[in-house]
Design a protein around this motif. Structure first.
Motif, PDB file in Angstrom:
ATOM      1  N   SER A  58       0.845  -1.192   0.000  1.00 13.24           N
ATOM      2  CA  SER A  58       0.000   0.000   0.000  1.00 13.24           C
ATOM      3  C   SER A  58       0.888   1.253   0.000  1.00 13.24           C
ATOM      4  O   SER A  58       1.432   1.654   1.022  1.00 13.24           O
ATOM      5  N   LYS A  60       0.547   4.391  -0.135  1.00 11.41           N
ATOM      6  CA  LYS A  60       0.277   5.583   0.672  1.00 11.41           C
ATOM      7  C   LYS A  60       1.042   5.565   1.992  1.00 11.41           C
ATOM      8  O   LYS A  60       1.314   6.595   2.577  1.00 11.41           O
ATOM      9  N   ASP A  79      -0.619  -1.263  -4.178  1.00 10.07           N
ATOM     10  CA  ASP A  79      -1.991  -0.787  -4.010  1.00 10.07           C
ATOM     11  C   ASP A  79      -1.893   0.726  -4.044  1.00 10.07           C
ATOM     12  O   ASP A  79      -1.176   1.317  -3.234  1.00 10.07           O
ATOM     13  N   ILE A 162      -9.411   5.591  11.273  1.00 11.67           N
ATOM     14  CA  ILE A 162      -8.807   4.595  10.381  1.00 11.67           C
ATOM     15  C   ILE A 162      -9.620   3.298  10.342  1.00 11.67           C
ATOM     16  O   ILE A 162      -9.151   2.263   9.927  1.00 11.67           O
ATOM     17  N   HIS A 199     -11.559  -3.809   2.669  1.00 11.76           N
ATOM     18  CA  HIS A 199     -10.473  -3.301   3.520  1.00 11.76           C
ATOM     19  C   HIS A 199     -11.193  -2.695   4.706  1.00 11.76           C
ATOM     20  O   HIS A 199     -11.888  -1.690   4.571  1.00 11.76           O
ATOM     21  N   SER A 202      -7.356  -0.100   9.705  1.00 13.58           N
ATOM     22  CA  SER A 202      -5.911  -0.148   9.847  1.00 13.58           C
ATOM     23  C   SER A 202      -5.544  -0.340  11.316  1.00 13.58           C
ATOM     24  O   SER A 202      -6.343  -0.050  12.203  1.00 13.58           O
ATOM     25  N   GLY A 239      -4.335  -3.749   6.818  1.00 15.63           N
ATOM     26  CA  GLY A 239      -4.868  -3.548   8.161  1.00 15.63           C
ATOM     27  C   GLY A 239      -4.139  -4.234   9.295  1.00 15.63           C
ATOM     28  O   GLY A 239      -4.420  -3.950  10.463  1.00 15.63           O
ATOM     29  N   GLU A 274      -3.210  -6.140   0.699  1.00 14.33           N
ATOM     30  CA  GLU A 274      -2.714  -4.762   0.529  1.00 14.33           C
ATOM     31  C   GLU A 274      -2.108  -4.224   1.823  1.00 14.33           C
ATOM     32  O   GLU A 274      -2.561  -3.206   2.348  1.00 14.33           O
ATOM     33  N   GLY A 276       0.280  -2.280   4.429  1.00 14.83           N
ATOM     34  CA  GLY A 276       1.107  -1.085   4.408  1.00 14.83           C
ATOM     35  C   GLY A 276       1.923  -1.053   5.672  1.00 14.83           C
ATOM     36  O   GLY A 276       3.099  -1.380   5.712  1.00 14.83           O
ATOM     37  N   ARG A 277       1.239  -0.702   6.768  1.00 16.14           N
ATOM     38  CA  ARG A 277       1.898  -0.520   8.064  1.00 16.14           C
ATOM     39  C   ARG A 277       2.729  -1.741   8.479  1.00 16.14           C
ATOM     40  O   ARG A 277       3.833  -1.592   8.970  1.00 16.14           O
ATOM     41  N   ARG A 313       1.114  11.723  13.437  1.00 13.73           N
ATOM     42  CA  ARG A 313       0.283  10.684  14.071  1.00 13.73           C
ATOM     43  C   ARG A 313      -0.049  10.975  15.547  1.00 13.73           C
ATOM     44  O   ARG A 313      -1.191  10.809  15.954  1.00 13.73           O
ATOM     45  N   TYR A 317      -4.006  11.324  15.807  1.00 18.51           N
ATOM     46  CA  TYR A 317      -4.705  10.122  16.317  1.00 18.51           C
ATOM     47  C   TYR A 317      -4.373   9.835  17.775  1.00 18.51           C
ATOM     48  O   TYR A 317      -4.651   8.736  18.251  1.00 18.51           O
ATOM     49  N   TYR A 371       3.174   5.971   7.514  1.00 16.32           N
ATOM     50  CA  TYR A 371       2.386   7.186   7.690  1.00 16.32           C
ATOM     51  C   TYR A 371       3.187   8.252   8.451  1.00 16.32           C
ATOM     52  O   TYR A 371       2.640   9.003   9.248  1.00 16.32           O
ATOM     53  N   MET A 375       2.844  11.488   5.418  1.00 19.35           N
ATOM     54  CA  MET A 375       1.841  12.461   5.867  1.00 19.35           C
ATOM     55  C   MET A 375       2.493  13.776   6.298  1.00 19.35           C
ATOM     56  O   MET A 375       1.850  14.614   6.920  1.00 19.35           O
TER      57      MET A 375
HETATM   58  N1  LLP Z   1      -5.780  -0.790   1.382  1.00 21.06           N
HETATM   59  C1  LLP Z   1      -6.596   0.268   1.450  1.00 21.06           C
HETATM   60  C2  LLP Z   1      -7.725   0.375   0.520  1.00 21.06           C
HETATM   61  C3  LLP Z   1      -6.367   1.268   2.409  1.00 21.06           C
HETATM   62  O1  LLP Z   1      -7.187   2.304   2.486  1.00 21.06           O
HETATM   63  C4  LLP Z   1      -5.260   1.147   3.292  1.00 21.06           C
HETATM   64  C5  LLP Z   1      -4.976   2.189   4.293  1.00 21.06           C
HETATM   65  C6  LLP Z   1      -4.414   0.025   3.173  1.00 21.06           C
HETATM   66  C7  LLP Z   1      -4.715  -0.932   2.208  1.00 21.06           C
HETATM   67  C8  LLP Z   1      -3.220  -0.186   4.060  1.00 21.06           C
HETATM   68  O2  LLP Z   1      -3.593  -0.356   5.375  1.00 21.06           O
HETATM   69  P1  LLP Z   1      -2.525  -0.810   6.489  1.00 21.06           P
HETATM   70  O3  LLP Z   1      -2.069  -2.202   6.145  1.00 21.06           O
HETATM   71  O4  LLP Z   1      -1.431   0.155   6.486  1.00 21.06           O
HETATM   72  O5  LLP Z   1      -3.300  -0.783   7.756  1.00 21.06           O
HETATM   73  N2  LLP Z   1      -2.787   7.404   8.419  1.00 21.06           N
HETATM   74  C9  LLP Z   1      -3.310   6.387   9.297  1.00 21.06           C
HETATM   75  C10 LLP Z   1      -3.645   5.101   8.563  1.00 21.06           C
HETATM   76  C11 LLP Z   1      -4.576   5.295   7.379  1.00 21.06           C
HETATM   77  C12 LLP Z   1      -4.877   4.035   6.633  1.00 21.06           C
HETATM   78  C13 LLP Z   1      -5.498   4.338   5.312  1.00 21.06           C
HETATM   79  N3  LLP Z   1      -5.741   3.192   4.489  1.00 21.06           N
HETATM   80  C14 LLP Z   1      -2.312   6.153  10.433  1.00 21.06           C
HETATM   81  O6  LLP Z   1      -1.295   6.828  10.486  1.00 21.06           O
HETATM   82  O7  LLP Z   1      -2.574   5.331  11.311  1.00 21.06           O
END
Ligand code: LLP
Length: 413
Positions: A58, A60, A79, A162, A199, A202, A239, A274, A276-277, A313, A317, A371, A375
């Protein structure tokens, strides 16, 4: 793996002393461990090996080209949620057929770009978006492969900003309405219905929300497989949460996989993930230098040269990031770590037991790989931090520090 450990009382990133990096590249500085990135990707892929997932990183979470490229070299896809992210992923060497494109507000231009690149599929969030992809695809003589994002209405028990898979969130289609939307997609020209996407949020720390969501959508997957000949893929999103606090238990992919794989396997679908974190969170730290220690009658403030513009962050949050002294110490003080920005919300840690630090000392804010820089902003006209990637004994500047000139580069007086 933990890439950030003390050796002879000094914090190291893999085999490099963090103090040496701060000396060389200055602070504030994001430091990433390449081997940590690859170890995380390996652990996730191994845990889910039984369903041979395509891991789409992911973008982003940390959009630096060197980070994306590291994952691409490890076999991952991407992603993306914007034309810019798609462009970055392609530039970093991710093959288009390994890119999935999410997001509730894709513009016609972004859709056209993605169609021309030939991405794997769009994850579609609404009926009007289906119509738009169909229109653009017809205009340019392409076929839009689509996976509808369903909202399974489960509570991921995470911060409300989130959480994305509850019915009140803007994301995805209501399960009850999904079949109808799929019929609409099948009727529209230049679209191919290839899959289903979810999804749910997170920083999820138990497997239950994932299990509940997959249980809810499994019957729909079976129905769709029968109804649509090209339906072949289930994208379970990202997530998976990580450890931010020492006492916290991270959600290990093997634990999620143990419960999810038996539900996924019988579906006979290609599985996309997908994350990310999980991949980058603990692979990065933010290094800062203490500028002043201010003792007020009420509180001690450790004022550093990193701020909410570098890592938002904690402010946004109320997120917890561990603070480590780069030179190990057992002395402890109580107080806040704050930046120079003119807002009381500008803190990196609040009311904490902290390592004792003096003016000029270095500290590291842990778990800043996800992030963090992605960010960041230049609020208060603070040039954005530099980023460095460590690989064993080697280190490379993967984004130079911004300059004052950079701050005004797009302005006209
Ligand atoms: N796929 C989609 C469609 C998403 O919207 C996201 C994250 C991911 C995958 C990746 O999620 P992860 O594996 O990273 O949980 N800025 C916030 C987190 C925002 C998450 C947005 N979407 C933070 O700093 O906690």
């Amino acid at each position: 793996m933990n890439a950030f450990t003390y050796r002879d009382g000094m914090l190291h990133a893999e085999d490099v002393a963090v103090a040496e990096l701060a000396e060389r590249y200055d602070t504030p500085l994001f430091v990433y461990s390449r081997n940590h990135l690859l170890a995380q990707l390996g652990a996730l892929t191994a845990a889910f090996a039984a369903v041979k997932p395509l891991v789409c990183y992911s973008v982003k979470t940390n959009s630096n080209g060197a980070v994306i490229k590291t994952f691409a070299e490890g076999g991952a896809g991407a992603d993306v949620v914007s034309g810019g992210e798609l462009w970055r992923a392609r530039r970093a060497g991710v093959p288009a057929e390994r890119v999935v494109f999410a997001g509730v507000g894709k513009t016609a231009d972004e859709i056209e770009f993605a169609l021309k690149e030939g991405i794997r599929f769009f994850t579609v969030e609404s009926e009007p978006e289906l119509a738009r992809i169909s229109d653009v695809a017809r205009r340019i003589g392409a076929t839009g492969r689509v996976a509808l994002r369903v909202n399974p209405d489960v509570d991921p028990q995470t911060h409300k900003y989130i959480s994305t898979g509850k019915k009140e969130n803007k994301f995805g289609l209501d399960l009850a309405r999904a079949e109808q939307a799929y019929e609409m997609a099948a009727r529209l020209p230049n679209l191919e219905v290839v899959g289903l996407h979810m999804h749910i949020g997170s920083q999820i720390l138990t497997s239950h929300p994932f299990v509940e969501a997959v249980r809810k959508i499994a019957p729909l997957c079976q129905t769709l497989k029968r109804a649509h000949p090209a339906f072949r893929c289930l994208d379970i999103g990202g997530g998976i949460g990580i450890q931010y606090k020492p006492e916290q238990h991270a959600l290990e992919p093997v634990v999620v996989a143990r419960e999810l794989v038996p539900l996924l396997q019988p579906l006979g679908l290609e599985i996309v993930m997908e994350p990310g974190r999980y991949l980058v969170g603990n692979a990065g730290v933010l290094v800062a230098r203490v500028q002043y220690v201010k003792d007020s009658p009420f509180k001690k403030f450790v004022i550093v040269d990193a701020a909410m513009n570098d890592l938002i962050r904690p402010s946004l949050y109320q997120a917890h990031h561990e603070i480590c002294a780069v030179r190990e110490t057992s002395a402890r003080v109580h107080g806040d770590v704050v930046g120079p920005i003119c807002e009381s919300g500008d803190f990196l840690a609040q009311d904490r037991e902290l390592p004792e630090m003096r003016q000029g000392d270095l500290l590291a804010v842990l778990s800043a790989g996800a992030y963090g820089f992605a960010m960041s902003s230049s609020y208060n006209s603070r040039p954005r931090a530099a980023e460095v990637m460590v690989n064993g004994k080697d280190h490379t500047l993967i984004r130079r520090r911004e300059t004052w000139e950079d701050l005004v580069a797009h302005e006209t007086i």
